[in-house]
Design a protein around this motif. Structure first.
Motif, short mmCIF file in Angstrom:
data_model
loop_
_atom_site.label_atom_id
_atom_site.label_comp_id
_atom_site.label_asym_id
_atom_site.label_seq_id
_atom_site.Cartn_x
_atom_site.Cartn_y
_atom_site.Cartn_z
N THR A 183 -4.20 1.66 6.93
CA THR A 183 -3.47 0.53 6.46
C THR A 183 -3.53 -0.85 7.42
O THR A 183 -3.03 -1.68 6.85
CB THR A 183 -1.84 1.06 5.97
N ARG A 191 -0.24 -2.58 1.54
CA ARG A 191 -0.13 -1.52 2.50
C ARG A 191 1.14 -0.75 2.27
O ARG A 191 1.20 0.60 1.93
CB ARG A 191 0.33 -2.05 4.01
N VAL A 218 4.71 0.45 10.11
CA VAL A 218 4.25 1.46 9.05
C VAL A 218 5.10 2.58 9.80
O VAL A 218 5.71 3.60 8.89
CB VAL A 218 2.69 1.91 9.46
#
Length: 541
Positions: A183, A191, A218
């Protein structure tokens, strides 16, 4: 207690002689259960991707396992021969790589590439494989699977290509999915969609996931557990909440602080006439569907100005037209209408001979330096090729190349090395040096830090600012990350569907956005970075 799906104990991988350190990583221990998502984080060169390659037994020839145990589903992988290991790859353990455009075959249709995986790892008949391809394309959230099955990778957006790569990885329903920076090059909205898809797959299939990433945003979004690596060592391992909000390692705290980007302070910009002026620039791409061709408006009436020494940040999600604008400014795309003036010269309508005289004045730093360098060509040869082709004496070009390599923080020995000898951050520094070889007036940086970890990202941004002050460069900085744009930009230009929907001073756009799309981008950025800001300030949930 049930045995872990993956059990790694004391695993080490040795680097070849002459490398900066003896091992890519050493004495790694981790256990991963079915249905668990583990994030492996660390800066460039920490050993993250090498760990993923070691699990798949896909190490480069010059690397070798130097001890330890690697047990998957009760089977020691290190003892398997190549034939047995080939049967496991893509069937029981699958990989989603960082750059799907490089991982996918550019001359093979998407459906054929998914079907190839089914042919290798399943006993499905031809009509069953075709039906399964459509099912997988729909499952990963791609619209109109029947049409996309016949598309080529270059016809898809970055997020769509990543979904195709995931579909290929899922074809044989593996028990473990390794996603290596899957991502990092995507905008916030895309994402979020890919991360949600990975979590859905994890829930639906009870699959274990190792997500290799440099992005703590993330980690805060998806991690069950986190493993932090520094220079080949595991410095911290724990639950996502513990590592994010009560990190025990100084290195982890530095990573978190670097990820919490701070906006660039306002500064005085030259009142000179604009160096670059773009007026009502338009560009169409054409796509064939059956016997018909359809026009797609890539740029619609785009206008902007750039003054000497100024940084203009261009932001927007995947498919907004940012990179098309960059290629049009450099003459790689020919504009359909509008005006581009560099100083007193009009660029729209120039022939190739005219562009050869202009290109030294406007140079580009690409997103992926690994793909923009010839792997068989030494760094020095890559740097001097352009100047020598334009008539600069080789000795003069070589002297400038060595000087620029030193200026971007690399040793003189880099001149004679090959690209693979450097980390991603070092290659990006070399790419910046190459772009400066012709002393340009304008530098266009297209997503040049999106694939870099937070610490290296900050170093590259600092380097660009330093070079800008020293050389008086005007900089166009293209990014999908508003946080990064705010860190380096004097002004921001926001693009959506090929149009400029908002532009103004960075502080003004961030504090008082006038367009709903800008507010959406800000909301997505704030949602990602807020946990990092809390962690950087030492707060807890």
């Amino acid at each position: 207690m049930t045995e872990p799906l993956l059990d790694i104990r004391g695993l080490s991988v040795r680097l070849p002689a002459g490398a900066p350190r003896t091992h890519a990583f050493t004495d790694v221990n981790l256990q991963l259960n079915a249905g668990e998502l583990l994030c492996v984080v660390g800066e460039s060169g920490s050993g993250k991707s090498t760990l993923g390659a070691a699990i798949l037994r896909l190490l480069a020839p010059e690397l070798r396992v130097d001890g330890g145990s690697l047990v998957f589903a009760g089977q020691e992988l290190l003892s398997l021969d190549d034939r047995a290991m080939t049967a496991i790859r893509g069937w029981a353990i699958s990989l989603v790589s960082q750059e799907p455009l490089l991982a996918l075959n550019p001359v093979q249709r998407v459906g054929a590439q998914i079907e190839e995986s089914l042919l290798l790892h399943t006993a499905l008949k031809r009509h069953e494989r075709r039906a399964r391809v459509l099912e997988l394309l729909a499952y990963v959230g791609l619209p109109d699977p029947e049409r996309l099955r016949s598309a080529y990778p270059f016809q898809l957006s970055g997020g769509q290509r990543q979904r195709v790569a995931i579909a290929i990885a899922l074809a044989s329903e593996p028990r473990l999915l390794i996603a290596d920076e899957a991502t990092s090059a995507l905008d916030a909205a895309t994402r979020e969609q890919i991360l949600a898809l990975l979590q859905q797959i994890q829930r639906d299939r009870g699959m274990a996931v190792i997500l290799i990433t440099h992005d703590f945003a993330v980690v805060s979004r998806v991690a069950d557990r986190v493993l932090v690596m520094e220079a080949g060592r595991v410095v911290e391992q724990g639950s996502g909440a513990q590592v994010l909000h009560a990190p025990r390692s100084d290195y982890t705290r530095r990573l978190l602080a670097a990820a919490a980007l701070k906006p660039r302070p306002a500064r005085a910009i030259s009142s000179e006439a604009p160096l670059l002026q773009v007026q009502r620039l338009s560009k169409q791409h054409w796509r064939r569907q059956g016997l018909r061709r359809h026009a797609i408006a890539a740029l619609q009436q785009v206008s902007l100005e750039l003054r000497p020494g100024e940084t203009l940040g261009i932001v927007g999600e995947s498919g907004s037209g940012k990179s098309t604008l960059a290629r049009t400014l450099l003459g790689s795309n020919r504009a359909d209408s509008g005006s581009i003036r560099l100083g007193d010269q009009e660029l729209v309508g120039l022939n190739e001979a005219g562009w050869r005289t202009v290109r030294p004045q406007i140079q580009m730093v690409f997103q992926d330096p690994g793909a923009s360098f010839n792997p068989r060509r030494r760094i020095g040869a890559a740097l001097i090729a352009g100047p020598v082709a334009l008539g600069i004496p080789r000795a003069e070009a070589e002297q400038r190349a060595r000087s620029l390599l030193q200026r971007v923080g690399l040793p003189d020995s880099a001149f004679d090395a090959y690209p693979h000898a450097f980390s991603g951050g070092q290659r990006q520094r070399i790419a910046i040096a190459r772009a400066l070889m012709l002393a340009p007036r304008v530098l266009v940086a297209d997503e040049c830090v999106s694939a870099l970890d937070a610490l290296v990202q900050a170093q590259v941004l600092d380097l660009l600012e330093s070079l800008q002050r020293e050389l008086g460069l005007a900089l166009i900085f293209i990014t999908h990350d508003l946080g990064v744009a705010a860190r380096i930009s004097d002004r921001l230009l926001v693009m959506q569907h090929g149009q400029v929907v908002e532009q103004g001073g960075t502080t003004q756009v961030l504090s008082q956005p006038s367009h709903p799309y800008t507010r959406t981008l800000l909301h997505a950025c704030a949602a990602e970075r807020q946990p990092l800001l809390r962690s950087a300030m030492g707060e807890t949930r």
